[in-house]
Design an enzyme around this catalytic site. Structure first.
Site, PDB file in Angstrom:
ATOM      1  N   GLY A   1      -4.234   5.873   9.069  1.00  0.00           N
ATOM      2  CA  GLY A   1      -3.951   5.068   7.887  1.00  0.00           C
ATOM      3  C   GLY A   1      -2.935   4.003   8.266  1.00  0.00           C
TER       4      GLY A   1
ATOM      5  N   THR B   1       0.825  -1.200   0.000  1.00  0.00           N
ATOM      6  CA  THR B   1       0.000   0.000   0.000  1.00  0.00           C
ATOM      7  C   THR B   1       0.860   1.251   0.000  1.00  0.00           C
ATOM      8  OG1 THR B   1      -1.948   0.983   1.021  1.00  0.00           O
ATOM      9  CG2 THR B   1      -0.160   0.387   2.483  1.00  0.00           C
TER      10      THR B   1
ATOM     11  N   SER C   1       4.881   0.778   0.665  1.00  0.00           N
ATOM     12  CA  SER C   1       5.813   0.471  -0.412  1.00  0.00           C
ATOM     13  C   SER C   1       6.027   1.651  -1.349  1.00  0.00           C
ATOM     14  CB  SER C   1       5.309  -0.742  -1.205  1.00  0.00           C
ATOM     15  OG  SER C   1       3.987  -0.526  -1.656  1.00  0.00           O
TER      16      SER C   1
ATOM     17  N   LYS D   1      -7.932   1.538   3.799  1.00  0.00           N
ATOM     18  CA  LYS D   1      -6.787   1.597   4.711  1.00  0.00           C
ATOM     19  C   LYS D   1      -6.639   2.964   5.360  1.00  0.00           C
ATOM     20  CE  LYS D   1      -4.587  -1.432   1.407  1.00  0.00           C
ATOM     21  NZ  LYS D   1      -3.512  -1.515   0.407  1.00  0.00           N
TER      22      LYS D   1
END
Length: 214
Positions: free
Chosen positions: A75, A32, A154, A64
């Site tokens: 988040g 994510t 990521s 998320k």
């Protein structure tokens, strides 16, 4: 520059340690991109919806980014189940320390690092209210960005770099910066898609409604 609030004490200091130097690898942070931007009196937190298992996309519309109460945004990146466990613990700490986000985050980070069960959880949290933004990690870190912008996951570095570049452009609101920066991240990171979930806050609390005169 970052403000680092050590969960083992009350000392605060500045550090420039990048995300990968804080005990995470790129593989740990798959799945994510979450970005938080403060600009023009607004706080905008945005995240993509992709969930990946190895090289397979298993879900494209996961939520998320969430709102806790009326004025806290959260988040998460990492394991979804682990993140929800941490979110529940954060809500407990906020109940114990109402209107004290810093204290609640430090308490959670301390428990996360020292508790035999919690320290096995693999996730990273972004938490923001009207005044502050924090990144919480399993290493006991509570990190506050000096410029009000922070990215995790990521594609977090791509989104953060784009957001900082866009911060120099006049006329953009927080949501504009967040969407454009996330577009850059989703183009570059294979673990990030373009199904965005967005939550916003005003940095100033709304004035209480005036009571009608008798």
């Amino acid at each position: 520059m970052w403000r680092h609030l050590a969960a083992k004490g009350n000392a605060a200091f500045q550090t420039t340690r990048p995300a990968l130097a804080r005990g995470f690898s790129a593989h740990d942070m798959h799945g994510t991109t979450i970005l938080c931007v403060r600009r023009g009196g607004k706080v905008c937190m945005i995240g993509d919806g992709q969930v990946s298992m190895g090289s397979i996309v298993v879900k494209g519309n996961a939520r998320k980014v969430r709102r806790v109460g009326a004025d806290i945004l959260v988040g998460f990146a990492g394991s979804t189940a682990d993140a929800f466990t941490l979110l529940e613990r954060l809500e407990q700490k906020l109940d114990e320390h109402p209107n004290q986000l810093t204290r609640a985050c430090v308490a959670l980070a301390k428990a996360w690092r020292t508790d035999k069960y919690l320290r096995r959880l693999e996730a990273t949290l972004l938490v923001a209210d009207r005044e502050k933004t924090f990144e919480l990690t399993g290493n006991g870190d509570v990190l506050e960005p000096a410029d009000g912008q922070i990215g995790i996951g990521s594609g977090g570095a791509y989104a953060l770099a784009a957001a900082r570049a866009l911060a120099t452009v006049d006329g953009l609101e927080a949501s504009d910066v967040a969407h454009r920066a996330m577009s850059v991240a989703s183009d570059m990171c294979v673990y990030t898609n373009a199904n965005y979930i967005v939550e916003e806050l005003d940095e100033e609390a709304p004035a209480p409604a005036a009571e009608d005169a008798d």
